[in-house]
Write an enzyme that holds these catalytic residues in place. Structure first.
Site, PDB file in Angstrom:
ATOM      1  CB  THR A   1      29.741  -0.703  31.110  1.00  0.00           C
ATOM      2  OG1 THR A   1      29.687  -0.711  32.540  1.00  0.00           O
ATOM      3  CG2 THR A   1      30.156   0.660  30.606  1.00  0.00           C
ATOM      4  CG  ASP A   2      26.411  -3.282  34.949  1.00  0.00           C
ATOM      5  OD1 ASP A   2      27.615  -2.950  34.986  1.00  0.00           O
ATOM      6  OD2 ASP A   2      25.614  -3.075  35.881  1.00  0.00           O
TER       7      ASP A   2
ATOM      8  CB  THR B   1      28.003   4.359  34.863  1.00  0.00           C
ATOM      9  OG1 THR B   1      27.562   3.234  35.626  1.00  0.00           O
ATOM     10  CG2 THR B   1      28.968   5.174  35.695  1.00  0.00           C
TER      11      THR B   1
ATOM     12  CB  SER C   1      22.893  -1.626  30.877  1.00  0.00           C
ATOM     13  OG  SER C   1      23.724  -2.263  31.813  1.00  0.00           O
TER      14      SER C   1
HETATM   15  N1  ASP Z   1      27.786  -0.076  36.060  1.00  0.00           N
HETATM   16  C1  ASP Z   1      26.959   0.164  34.950  1.00  0.00           C
HETATM   17  C2  ASP Z   1      27.590   1.102  33.948  1.00  0.00           C
HETATM   18  O1  ASP Z   1      28.802   1.071  33.853  1.00  0.00           O
HETATM   19  C3  ASP Z   1      25.549   0.447  35.220  1.00  0.00           C
HETATM   20  C4  ASP Z   1      24.767   0.069  34.008  1.00  0.00           C
HETATM   21  O2  ASP Z   1      25.173  -0.830  33.280  1.00  0.00           O
HETATM   22  O3  ASP Z   1      23.731   0.670  33.757  1.00  0.00           O
HETATM   23  O4  ASP Z   1      26.984   1.832  33.247  1.00  0.00           O
END
Ligand code: ASP
Length: 331
Positions: A90-91, A14, A58
């Site tokens: 972050t996932d 993100t 991710s």
């Molecule tokens: N929601 C995720 C982020 O916070 C998407 C990911 O992990 O690529 O980055």
């Protein structure tokens, strides 16, 4: 005085996302150089260089790619970097943090960060998180702490951190131990000293497969019974409570544990598995007798990474040692 050298890599997530078309949803398109340009304050803090190693959500990262990122980070430290910062989604940040931490052999810090809001969203947290991560990356007090995650002003140890909220700004916490430190008024503050760490050698093989199953009410045994036939080399189960399984599952564990390592973790989100409390069939005492190992405080996802790495360097025989004294885990 010369500024410390800081090496930054972006992998996607993100923090690197924006919408290409109205209503089309955000996708990773923002490269590392653009991320770096969003934090001009960095110029007075470090001599920073940046590389775009990926533009991936991710969810699409994998162990082989992470090993190549580790290789890059090792090289940067050998070339004199005081620290390394990696931005990613972050996932599964809690998993990549543990993966790197098990393998990070340097005193210099490796810091992971990301964002909960896209680069173009109002109140985007990416630039602030990146700047905080860089502050942590060049701080003398960050040395010998292995890999850490910096999000929303908090510094979390790789072996404890979990994503505990899907979309909130305050998405990360470290159950059982709390954050290791904070970034306050542009300064890095640690709340406790570094813990001893156990670092694993690099895996010599990467084809091994470790399954992660979760116990749930009235679950059937179809997947469990076929684990060996499907060719898995290891099994982690996120068990109920203190590491418990239904009787039907427990009865299959002996045969599986005779052939491959089986680790039972707790699916609770915090707390530890037990060793000597429950005596029922499927309780932790029964599962230990059947040859399973208990993950202790280690969450199921990190336990799967540990087992994958141990199998990869032929150290699965030392599983108990790493589960009892997980690398860098601050209990
Ligand atoms: N929601 C995720 C982020 O916070 C998407 C990911 O992990 O690529 O980055």
């Amino acid at each position: 005085m010369a500024l410390p050298k800081l090496s930054i890599a972006s992998l996607g997530g993100t923090v690197s996302m924006q919408a290409r078309t109205p209503g089309g949803g955000i996708i990773p398109t923002v490269n590392g150089a653009t991320l770096l340009a969003s934090v001009p304050e960095l110029r007075t803090l470090a001599n920073a260089t940046v590389e775009t190693l990926g533009l991936l959500p991710s969810a699409s990262l994998d162990f082989e790619f992470l090993l190549s990122v580790l290789c890059w980070a090792n090289y940067e430290i050998e070339q004199g970097a005081a620290g390394v910062v990696i931005t990613q989604g972050t996932d599964n940040l809690e998993e990549t943090a543990a993966f790197f931490d098990f393998l990070w052999s340097h005193d210099e810090p490796l810091v992971l960060t990301g964002a909960m809001r896209a680069a173009t969203q109002a109140g985007a947290d990416g630039p602030g998180n990146l700047l905080d991560a860089c502050r942590v990356g060049v701080a003398e007090a960050s040395r010998r702490r292995g890999v850490q995650v910096v999000m929303n002003g908090q510094i979390h140890p790789a072996q404890a951190v979990r994503k505990t909220d899907s979309m909130a700004l305050q998405a990360f916490s470290s159950p059982n131990v709390g954050p290791a430190g904070l970034v306050l008024e542009e300064a890095v503050h640690y709340l406790r000293p570094p813990s001893p760490r156990n670092v694993l050698p690099l895996p010599q093989q990467t084809a091994q497969k470790v399954a992660l199953l979760q116990a749930s009410l009235s679950a059937d045994t179809l997947l469990l019974e076929n684990i060996l036939r499907l060719g898995y080399d290891g099994l982690v189960i996120a068990g109920f409570g203190a590491g418990h399984l239904p009787e039907t599952w427990a009865n299959t564990i002996d045969a599986i544990a005779r052939r491959i390592p089986v680790v039972i973790a707790t699916r609770c989100g915090s707390g530890s598995t037990a060793r000597a409390t429950y005596g029922f069939v499927g309780g932790e005492m029964d599962l230990l007798r059947r040859g399973a190992s208990m993950a202790g405080f280690m969450c199921p996802r990190k336990a799967r990474i540990l087992l994958w790495l141990l199998i990869g360097c032929q150290r699965q025989g030392q599983l108990a040692r790493y589960l009892n004294e997980p690398a860098g885990f601050e209990a």
